[in-house]
Design a protein around this motif. Structure first.
Motif, PDB file in Angstrom:
ATOM      1  N   UNK A   1       0.851  -1.184   0.000  1.00 52.84           N
ATOM      2  CA  UNK A   1       0.000   0.000   0.000  1.00 52.84           C
ATOM      3  C   UNK A   1       0.888   1.236   0.000  1.00 52.84           C
ATOM      4  N   UNK A   2       0.269   2.423  -0.057  1.00 53.91           N
ATOM      5  CA  UNK A   2       1.087   3.632  -0.016  1.00 53.91           C
ATOM      6  C   UNK A   2       0.308   4.809   0.529  1.00 53.91           C
TER       7      UNK A   2
ATOM      8  N   UNK B   1      -4.088   3.965  -0.770  1.00 53.06           N
ATOM      9  CA  UNK B   1      -4.666   2.721  -1.254  1.00 53.06           C
ATOM     10  C   UNK B   1      -3.644   1.645  -1.566  1.00 53.06           C
ATOM     11  N   UNK B   2      -4.103   0.633  -2.301  1.00 53.16           N
ATOM     12  CA  UNK B   2      -3.324  -0.575  -2.585  1.00 53.16           C
ATOM     13  C   UNK B   2      -2.510  -0.408  -3.857  1.00 53.16           C
ATOM     14  N   UNK B   3      -1.256  -0.820  -3.796  1.00 54.30           N
ATOM     15  CA  UNK B   3      -0.409  -0.897  -4.983  1.00 54.30           C
ATOM     16  C   UNK B   3      -0.417  -2.323  -5.544  1.00 54.30           C
ATOM     17  N   UNK B   4      -0.228  -3.309  -4.675  1.00 54.49           N
ATOM     18  CA  UNK B   4      -0.254  -4.712  -5.099  1.00 54.49           C
ATOM     19  C   UNK B   4      -0.996  -5.517  -4.045  1.00 54.49           C
ATOM     20  N   UNK B   5      -2.137  -6.120  -4.400  1.00 50.39           N
ATOM     21  CA  UNK B   5      -2.880  -6.905  -3.416  1.00 50.39           C
ATOM     22  C   UNK B   5      -2.134  -8.162  -2.999  1.00 50.39           C
ATOM     23  N   UNK B   6      -2.605  -8.780  -1.937  1.00 50.27           N
ATOM     24  CA  UNK B   6      -2.022 -10.035  -1.464  1.00 50.27           C
ATOM     25  C   UNK B   6      -2.121 -11.093  -2.560  1.00 50.27           C
TER      26      UNK B   6
ATOM     27  N   UNK C   1      -2.976   0.134  -9.360  1.00 47.19           N
ATOM     28  CA  UNK C   1      -2.853  -1.181  -8.744  1.00 47.19           C
ATOM     29  C   UNK C   1      -2.219  -2.141  -9.738  1.00 47.19           C
ATOM     30  N   UNK C   2      -1.293  -2.972  -9.247  1.00 55.00           N
ATOM     31  CA  UNK C   2      -0.583  -3.917 -10.096  1.00 55.00           C
ATOM     32  C   UNK C   2      -0.745  -5.330  -9.570  1.00 55.00           C
ATOM     33  N   UNK C   3      -0.601  -6.293 -10.465  1.00 53.91           N
ATOM     34  CA  UNK C   3      -0.589  -7.691 -10.071  1.00 53.91           C
ATOM     35  C   UNK C   3       0.727  -8.322 -10.519  1.00 53.91           C
ATOM     36  N   UNK C   4       1.073  -9.418  -9.877  1.00 55.45           N
ATOM     37  CA  UNK C   4       2.299 -10.130 -10.225  1.00 55.45           C
ATOM     38  C   UNK C   4       2.158 -10.788 -11.589  1.00 55.45           C
ATOM     39  N   UNK C   5       3.217 -10.736 -12.382  1.00 59.81           N
ATOM     40  CA  UNK C   5       3.235 -11.422 -13.675  1.00 59.81           C
ATOM     41  C   UNK C   5       4.468 -12.304 -13.780  1.00 59.81           C
ATOM     42  N   UNK C   6       4.426 -13.246 -14.703  1.00 64.51           N
ATOM     43  CA  UNK C   6       5.617 -14.028 -15.019  1.00 64.51           C
ATOM     44  C   UNK C   6       6.400 -13.423 -16.173  1.00 64.51           C
ATOM     45  N   UNK C   7       5.779 -12.490 -16.898  1.00 56.61           N
ATOM     46  CA  UNK C   7       6.436 -11.925 -18.087  1.00 56.61           C
ATOM     47  C   UNK C   7       7.405 -10.815 -17.731  1.00 56.61           C
TER      48      UNK C   7
END
Length: 454
Positions: free
Chosen positions: A240-241, A255-260, A312-318
């Motif tokens: 969060x930030x 708010x949230x930058x990257x959710x759990x 907001x961002x999510x984890x990627x493999x790319x």
């Protein structure tokens, strides 16, 4: 990673291939390091490169077993050079355990690495300072004692536009001191930043910790606004930030930058701008054997919203696209890697690091290699304490078209280095280059660097 763990990466890739999801794995570039576990990223831009400072989770850890810190760097955000471990618990004679999350900053030609460790004399977590005249070290203990000690962790340094430097840290609280220009002392006393729900969000179900702030502050300034990106809630954590008009507040939760998400119950963020783009670093448990105690650093490219908020961002493999191309006609360290399968690295007798423990079928991917009109030959610095092997130069993937094969002889020792060369045909344009190693059983060869001619 030790042998069993690193081979699990190759084994997992093979299983993925069997169930026809291998192409997604083959193009993956997150996590950005595959041959050891890394955690707690702290990126820094210096002289046209991104330097990444990380912790190192030991293989098979079932708690936070960490004995050293590591350094990596990149000029293109996809190929990362392994600079080894220039600082460890042994650097601090007064420290006993816990080489945990640190942060490095440059000032006046020196590099200061703030790290939390356990003070042997008190048994409490304390913050030490390593210093070096190079971003890759080696680092020495700047003080011979802690800079600050109140049992809390996760230091992060920031230098404001007016030259005033700050050090932030804390779990369960959030603290700062005003660093002096020497960066290894401070004026006044440690100040605790009020953790209010307006400033850091509302946590439910934990009356002793009413706000979302947990640990790992990352403070920076952009367009006159101060940002504090932090690990929120526990456990599992999300990122969060908050923002503020000044370096010490008052803070407003944004708010949230990257959710759990991901196979780690912790997270740790770092943000930098590089070559006109913004990048968000974090960690997860994405590698084989990964968990909350065996973590791996990853990165995403992002753009701020028009009002300065962080999307907001999510984890990627790319991972991110290349920020630049790699010049194959300049000497490249073999440990500059976008993705490696089966390999490890070690300090080289000639300096820097080398790739080692190479067996039949292992490979290294290097992205965005700009061959231009075409490469004519390939030279590598190699050693072998066994019978040697072959370096296959392939394009596109590890089974792609072969543009060259270099035979590597036994050299009488794993650090007895020699150069081998071979002709190259068909390497043109900008390509993904795969160095694929073939030969008999057991370890084949070590590689220190490579270079093409045009």
């Amino acid at each position: 990673m030790r042998y069993a763990i690193r081979k699990a990466v190759a084994w997992t890739v093979g299983i993925f291939c069997a169930v026809v999801v291998f192409p997604a794995v083959a193009v993956a570039d997150n996590p950005i390091v595959q041959h050891i576990y890394t955690a707690d990223p702290a990126p820094m831009v210096h002289n046209g490169r991104v330097y990444l400072y990380t912790g190192h989770d030991e293989d098979g850890s079932t708690t936070f077993t960490m004995k050293e810190w590591r350094v990596w760097s990149s000029a293109d955000m996809v190929n990362w050079t392994d600079h080894g471990s220039p600082m460890s618990l042994a650097t601090f004679s007064w420290a006993s355990t816990n080489a945990w999350a640190g942060h490095t900053i440059q000032r006046n030609g020196m590099f200061y690495w703030y790290v939390p460790v356990t003070n042997r004399a008190t048994g409490r977590m304390a913050i030490g300072v390593g210093v070096s005249n190079s971003p890759t070290g080696p680092f020495r203990d700047a003080l011979g004692r802690p800079l600050v000690e109140n049992g809390e962790i996760d230091p992060a340094a920031f230098i404001d536009d007016n030259g005033q430097a700050y050090l932030y840290w804390g779990n369960p609280n959030l603290w700062y001191v005003r660093l002096n220009p020497d960066m290894i002392s401070y004026s006044g006393s440690a100040t605790r930043i009020p953790l209010t729900t307006a400033g850091f969000g509302t946590r439910t179900g934990n009356p002793s910790r009413p706000t979302l702030y947990e640990e790992a502050p990352w403070v920076y300034k952009r367009n006159g606004l101060y940002y504090n990106v932090f690990a929120a809630q526990c456990c599992s954590e999300f990122i969060a930030y908050s923002t503020a008009p000044g370096p010490t507040g008052p803070w407003t939760y944004r708010g949230t930058v990257m959710p759990t998400q991901g196979r780690s119950f912790t997270n740790h963020a770092g943000i930098v701008d590089y070559k006109g783009s913004s990048y968000f670093f974090y960690h997860n448990g994405a590698l084989p054997g990964g968990s909350g105690y065996t973590r791996s650093v990853a990165v995403e490219k992002f753009a701020y919203n028009a009002d300065g908020t962080i999307p907001m961002m999510t984890m990627t493999t790319s991972g991110p696209p290349p920020a630049d191309t790699l010049n194959p006609y300049a000497r490249q360290e073999a440990e500059t890697i976008a993705w490696g399968s089966g390999i490890e690295t070690e300090p080289a007798g000639e300096g820097t690091m080398n790739v080692g423990w190479i067996e039949n079928g292992d490979w290294i991917k290097v992205k965005a290699v700009a061959f231009g009109a075409g490469a004519k030959s390939f030279t590598a610095r190699v050693a072998s304490g066994a019978g040697g092997g072959t370096v296959e130069l392939r394009l596109g993937n590890e089974n792609g078209s072969v543009v060259g094969r270099c035979a590597v002889p036994g050299t009488g020792g794993w650090q007895n280095w020699t150069n081998v060369s071979c002709p190259v045909s068909g390497a043109t344009g900008t390509q993904e280059l795969f160095l694929r190693f073939t030969g008999g059983s057991g370890y084949l060869l070590n590689m220190n660097w490579w270079q093409f001619t045009s």
